[in-house]
Motif scaffolding. Structure first.
Motif, mmCIF file in Angstrom:
data_model
loop_
_atom_site.group_PDB
_atom_site.id
_atom_site.type_symbol
_atom_site.label_atom_id
_atom_site.label_comp_id
_atom_site.label_asym_id
_atom_site.label_seq_id
_atom_site.Cartn_x
_atom_site.Cartn_y
_atom_site.Cartn_z
ATOM 1 N N MET A 4 -11.289 5.002 -4.154
ATOM 2 C CA MET A 4 -10.402 3.842 -4.343
ATOM 3 C C MET A 4 -9.082 4.045 -3.625
ATOM 4 O O MET A 4 -8.512 3.088 -3.099
ATOM 5 C CB MET A 4 -10.191 3.581 -5.831
ATOM 6 C CG MET A 4 -11.501 3.207 -6.493
ATOM 7 S SD MET A 4 -11.408 1.825 -7.600
ATOM 8 C CE MET A 4 -12.999 1.978 -8.400
ATOM 9 N N LEU B 138 -14.125 4.497 6.066
ATOM 10 C CA LEU B 138 -14.121 4.223 4.625
ATOM 11 C C LEU B 138 -15.547 4.063 4.114
ATOM 12 O O LEU B 138 -15.928 4.644 3.094
ATOM 13 C CB LEU B 138 -13.310 2.946 4.345
ATOM 14 C CG LEU B 138 -13.384 2.435 2.913
ATOM 15 C CD1 LEU B 138 -12.663 3.387 1.963
ATOM 16 C CD2 LEU B 138 -12.782 1.039 2.793
ATOM 17 N N ASN B 139 -16.338 3.281 4.845
ATOM 18 C CA ASN B 139 -17.722 3.084 4.429
ATOM 19 C C ASN B 139 -18.483 4.409 4.414
ATOM 20 O O ASN B 139 -19.300 4.659 3.533
ATOM 21 C CB ASN B 139 -18.400 2.066 5.345
ATOM 22 C CG ASN B 139 -19.740 1.625 4.796
ATOM 23 O OD1 ASN B 139 -19.832 1.192 3.659
ATOM 24 N ND2 ASN B 139 -20.779 1.781 5.591
ATOM 25 N N THR C 186 -9.767 3.212 -0.176
ATOM 26 C CA THR C 186 -9.889 1.761 -0.038
ATOM 27 C C THR C 186 -8.523 1.100 0.064
ATOM 28 O O THR C 186 -8.296 0.237 0.914
ATOM 29 C CB THR C 186 -10.658 1.186 -1.247
ATOM 30 O OG1 THR C 186 -11.876 1.919 -1.391
ATOM 31 C CG2 THR C 186 -10.970 -0.263 -1.059
ATOM 32 N N THR D 142 -6.939 1.806 3.381
ATOM 33 C CA THR D 142 -7.534 1.008 4.459
ATOM 34 C C THR D 142 -7.007 -0.424 4.461
ATOM 35 O O THR D 142 -6.894 -1.044 5.506
ATOM 36 C CB THR D 142 -9.066 0.997 4.324
ATOM 37 O OG1 THR D 142 -9.517 2.340 4.288
ATOM 38 C CG2 THR D 142 -9.731 0.276 5.476
ATOM 39 N N SER D 143 -6.679 -0.933 3.267
ATOM 40 C CA SER D 143 -6.233 -2.325 3.229
ATOM 41 C C SER D 143 -4.720 -2.467 3.299
ATOM 42 O O SER D 143 -4.227 -3.583 3.261
ATOM 43 C CB SER D 143 -6.799 -3.026 1.989
ATOM 44 O OG SER D 143 -6.712 -2.182 0.876
ATOM 45 N N TRP E 167 -18.007 -1.436 -7.460
ATOM 46 C CA TRP E 167 -17.576 -0.643 -8.617
ATOM 47 C C TRP E 167 -17.451 -1.485 -9.876
ATOM 48 O O TRP E 167 -17.883 -1.097 -10.938
ATOM 49 C CB TRP E 167 -16.228 0.027 -8.325
ATOM 50 C CG TRP E 167 -16.324 1.098 -7.316
ATOM 51 C CD1 TRP E 167 -17.276 2.063 -7.249
ATOM 52 C CD2 TRP E 167 -15.458 1.311 -6.201
ATOM 53 N NE1 TRP E 167 -17.044 2.874 -6.164
ATOM 54 C CE2 TRP E 167 -15.944 2.441 -5.513
ATOM 55 C CE3 TRP E 167 -14.324 0.671 -5.723
ATOM 56 C CZ2 TRP E 167 -15.327 2.935 -4.373
ATOM 57 C CZ3 TRP E 167 -13.712 1.162 -4.596
ATOM 58 C CH2 TRP E 167 -14.220 2.285 -3.927
ATOM 59 N N ILE F 4 -15.477 -4.852 3.999
ATOM 60 C CA ILE F 4 -15.864 -3.524 3.558
ATOM 61 C C ILE F 4 -15.118 -3.178 2.267
ATOM 62 O O ILE F 4 -15.714 -2.742 1.275
ATOM 63 C CB ILE F 4 -15.580 -2.485 4.664
ATOM 64 C CG1 ILE F 4 -16.516 -2.711 5.850
ATOM 65 C CG2 ILE F 4 -15.736 -1.052 4.135
ATOM 66 C CD1 ILE F 4 -17.989 -2.530 5.549
ATOM 67 N N VAL F 5 -13.816 -3.426 2.268
ATOM 68 C CA VAL F 5 -13.010 -3.180 1.072
ATOM 69 C C VAL F 5 -13.499 -4.057 -0.078
ATOM 70 O O VAL F 5 -13.756 -3.577 -1.186
ATOM 71 C CB VAL F 5 -11.517 -3.444 1.368
ATOM 72 C CG1 VAL F 5 -10.702 -3.487 0.096
ATOM 73 C CG2 VAL F 5 -10.977 -2.392 2.327
ATOM 74 N N ASN G 113 -9.674 -5.363 10.247
ATOM 75 C CA ASN G 113 -10.732 -5.483 9.246
ATOM 76 C C ASN G 113 -12.133 -5.419 9.829
ATOM 77 O O ASN G 113 -13.114 -5.439 9.094
ATOM 78 C CB ASN G 113 -10.567 -6.786 8.463
ATOM 79 C CG ASN G 113 -9.401 -6.717 7.507
ATOM 80 O OD1 ASN G 113 -8.996 -5.639 7.101
ATOM 81 N ND2 ASN G 113 -8.851 -7.863 7.148
ATOM 82 N N PRO H 133 -3.301 -4.717 6.629
ATOM 83 C CA PRO H 133 -3.391 -6.171 6.487
ATOM 84 C C PRO H 133 -2.604 -6.701 5.290
ATOM 85 O O PRO H 133 -2.023 -7.794 5.377
ATOM 86 C CB PRO H 133 -4.887 -6.446 6.330
ATOM 87 C CG PRO H 133 -5.532 -5.133 6.136
ATOM 88 C CD PRO H 133 -4.639 -4.092 6.685
ATOM 89 N N LEU H 134 -2.553 -5.935 4.192
ATOM 90 C CA LEU H 134 -1.798 -6.414 3.033
ATOM 91 C C LEU H 134 -0.302 -6.510 3.350
ATOM 92 O O LEU H 134 0.361 -7.472 2.965
ATOM 93 C CB LEU H 134 -2.001 -5.484 1.830
ATOM 94 C CG LEU H 134 -3.197 -5.787 0.941
ATOM 95 C CD1 LEU H 134 -3.227 -4.836 -0.248
ATOM 96 C CD2 LEU H 134 -3.157 -7.234 0.458
ATOM 97 N N ALA I 34 -7.020 -11.378 3.281
ATOM 98 C CA ALA I 34 -6.449 -10.447 4.246
ATOM 99 C C ALA I 34 -7.234 -9.140 4.299
ATOM 100 O O ALA I 34 -7.020 -8.328 5.191
ATOM 101 C CB ALA I 34 -4.985 -10.165 3.902
ATOM 102 N N LEU I 35 -8.136 -8.934 3.339
ATOM 103 C CA LEU I 35 -8.823 -7.641 3.253
ATOM 104 C C LEU I 35 -10.152 -7.651 4.002
ATOM 105 O O LEU I 35 -10.798 -8.690 4.151
ATOM 106 C CB LEU I 35 -9.084 -7.284 1.781
ATOM 107 C CG LEU I 35 -7.857 -7.243 0.886
ATOM 108 C CD1 LEU I 35 -8.269 -6.854 -0.522
ATOM 109 C CD2 LEU I 35 -6.824 -6.280 1.424
ATOM 110 N N SER I 36 -10.543 -6.472 4.437
ATOM 111 C CA SER I 36 -11.843 -6.312 5.091
ATOM 112 C C SER I 36 -12.969 -6.553 4.085
ATOM 113 O O SER I 36 -12.835 -6.247 2.903
ATOM 114 C CB SER I 36 -11.945 -4.900 5.645
ATOM 115 O OG SER I 36 -13.254 -4.644 6.069
ATOM 116 N N THR J 190 -12.193 1.195 8.813
ATOM 117 C CA THR J 190 -13.190 0.531 7.960
ATOM 118 C C THR J 190 -14.521 1.285 7.992
ATOM 119 O O THR J 190 -15.176 1.436 6.969
ATOM 120 C CB THR J 190 -13.435 -0.912 8.428
ATOM 121 O OG1 THR J 190 -13.611 -0.911 9.848
ATOM 122 C CG2 THR J 190 -12.295 -1.817 8.048
#
Lengths: 287, 299
Positions: A255, A238-239, A258, A261-262, B130, B122-123, A218, A265-266, B118-120, A235
């Protein structure tokens, strides 16, 4: 007695509050998934919360393979590979070093160990902006600036405080007789570490892996400063995709990127379940 | 008498832990304390694009505190910090209390409250950007449902945008506080609840007057965790608003990064990081002191 009815009203209230809270936490995830499955015209004309008319994975494909991050248009898969290459060595090295430090500090009680540990804690709490500029100079002087190894190095040295703390606390909870018995048997520093302490450390190693994988995956700041143009983590990519100023904003692609990217960790979070909670509680209690 | 072989071995095993700690020692001295001292030192020089050694006293600090943008960043971090910390503490405590009522599906609910952690950032920042975007998110959705006057445009409002950032940070971090509080609640003696029930004390009263004071160390931990997160706040701002609209959501970390890498004023940036360092030390020293003494008394 009237207490029975107030009791059940109370239960209803408890569940109402908890379900409303759950809806709040799930809403952004729902929006991400639903939007990633829509087409752009549908997004423009429709409602953010509406289900897609004809779900399609086109946005996912584009996010993964052709979305533009800065000048390159190879999708977020490049960042995915970078992140994997950054996370694997950083996690391994930082956990090994943290375990060795924790073991040396707890059982061998070296002179000045407490001071060293307290100074180490500074690294866990102080904002990284204090360290960043001189670090870029040092890495530039050694040729590691904007390289993958440099980024791994930075993650390792900033992972040391929390990892050392975690293992120090864990080893202090083990009975010291274990250590004494091994010493009487003539085992040396490394033998005790590898043959006695590491085999006993599985629970805390799991916690450490979860914390480091999610933490390093992250990361944005270090990736931004110490990552190279093509070697940046997911990350940062993504940005770049989302905040690029050229062309129309493709919300569905953004999206999908996004979610991609997650995902790591998820998945770690969902698979490790109670260990994640335990890891956070352990990390939280001590900082 | 100790034979020479034995004493040799003794020496080696006495030396081994010191050798093992050499990397840690180097990291602490060179990469933490060394870089920190360097950064503080540079803040007293007139360094612009490159670090130089001309001593200018507190000139950079004077300039820093005459920069409207820095003062605004400090104001923002105070607003953001207050909103984020209070909301996380209140919601974290309440959710923990509600979850602690032997509810069904506790595990599932706990996972739902915690997964954003758990998420960045950034996310997190992007998603909330949005949802809060007035032309696209909640405001638009409510209008399309018929409430044509519905307005929720914090993120584009100069005076409210910083609270929009706080919503995203709250979503990401409140689950952690819930877990910490729940761990604290589970540590409260069950005898206490029995005694309170016999005495007929209302539940809310027990929480307010007895449980909360018992949880003081837990709350202190939560406050320190949140405060450190506030001082470090950077990613979520970059992802969500890039400091805008204008400088409405600028924070000290972003100010420093901009002056380091874009505005090329290292001396000023380092003065900013020294101020941040001071703030953290003021927050941290009492906490570490108490933690440290607790650990000492256990030995």
């Amino acid at each position: 007695m009237s207490e029975d009815s107030t009791f059940s009203w109370g239960r209803l209230g408890i569940y109402a509050v908890l379900i409303a809270a759950a809806a709040f936490y799930l809403l952004p995830l729902y929006v991400m998934v639903v939007t990633s499955l829509k087409t752009m015209p549908e997004i423009r004309d429709g409602n953010l919360f509406a289900l897609p008319h004809a779900p399609s994975l086109d946005a996912w494909r584009k996010a993964w393979t052709t979305a533009c991050t800065g000048l390159a248009c190879d999708g977020i898969q490049v960042g995915f590979r970078n992140s994997v290459n950054i996370v694997l060595p950083s996690v391994l090295v930082s956990i090994f070093v943290g375990a060795l430090n924790g073991y040396a500090l707890v059982f061998w009680n070296p002179r000045g160990g407490v001071w060293l540990f307290c100074a180490l804690l500074v690294g866990a709490f102080v904002p990284y902006q204090v360290f960043i500029y001189p670090l870029t100079k040092m890495l530039a002087a050694t040729g590691l600036f904007k390289t993958l190894s440099g980024l791994v190095f930075v993650h390792t040295i900033f992972g040391m405080p929390i990892m050392t703390m975690l293992f120090r606390n864990y080893f202090s909870s083990l009975p010291v007789e274990l250590f004494n018995a091994a010493r009487v048997d003539g085992a040396g520093f490394l033998a005790i570490f590898f043959q006695v302490m590491l085999p006993l450390s599985t629970p805390i190693i799991i916690v450490a892996v979860i914390m480091q994988v999610t933490g390093i995956w992250n990361d944005f700041l270090f990736g931004l400063v110490f990552g190279s143009g093509e070697g940046v983590p997911m990350t940062v990519q993504l940005n770049n995709i989302v905040n690029s100023t050229t062309g129309e904003r493709e919300y569905n692609v953004n999206m999908a990127a996004t979610i991609l990217t997650s995902l790591v960790p998820l998945v770690v979070y969902l698979m490790s379940g109670k260990y994640f909670v335990r890891g956070i509680a352990a990390g939280a209690v001590k900082g | 008498m100790v034979s020479s072989k034995q004493s040799d071995e003794h020496w080696r095993s006495a030396l081994a832990p010191y050798l093992a700690l050499v990397p840690l020692f180097v990291v602490v001295v060179v990469f933490y304390l060394g870089t920190m001292a360097w950064s503080i030192g540079i803040s007293f020089t007139g360094s612009k694009m490159l670090p130089v050694a001309n001593f200018v006293g507190f000139a950079q600090y004077q300039r820093l505190f005459s920069e409207a943008r820095w003062l605004f960043a400090l104001r923002n971090i105070a607003f953001f910090g207050a909103a984020f910390m209070v909301s996380c503490l209140v919601a974290g405590f309440l959710l923990a209390v509600f979850l602690d009522q032997k509810v069904r599906g506790e595990g599932v609910l706990r996972s739902i409250f915690l997964f954003p952690y758990a998420l960045s950032f950034i996310v997190t920042g992007l998603v909330w950007q949005w949802i809060l975007n007035p032309g696209f998110g909640i405001q638009q959705a409510m209008r399309s449902l018929g409430w044509s006057d519905f307005t929720f445009s914090w993120i584009t409002d100069q005076s409210l945008a910083i609270f929009a950032v706080a919503i995203a940070a709250f979503w990401q971090g409140s689950g952690l506080i819930m877990v910490v509080m729940l761990a604290g609640l589970r540590g409260v003696d069950t005898e206490l609840w029995k005694a309170a029930k016999i005495d007929g004390i209302p539940t809310w009263r027990v929480y307010w007057s007895i449980v909360l004071p018992i949880l003081r160390p837990t709350i202190a931990t939560a406050v320190v965790l949140l405060a450190i997160g506030v001082v470090k706040a950077y990613d979520v701002v970059v992802a969500m608003t890039q400091g805008g609209p204008g400088i409405a959501t600028d924070v000290p970390a972003k100010f420093i990064m901009d002056f380091l890498f874009q505005r090329q004023n290292i001396g000023l940036a380092m003065a900013g990081s020294t101020i941040m360092l001071l703030i953290v030390l003021i927050l941290l020293i009492p906490y570490l002191h108490s933690q440290y003494f607790k650990q000492e008394s256990r030995h």
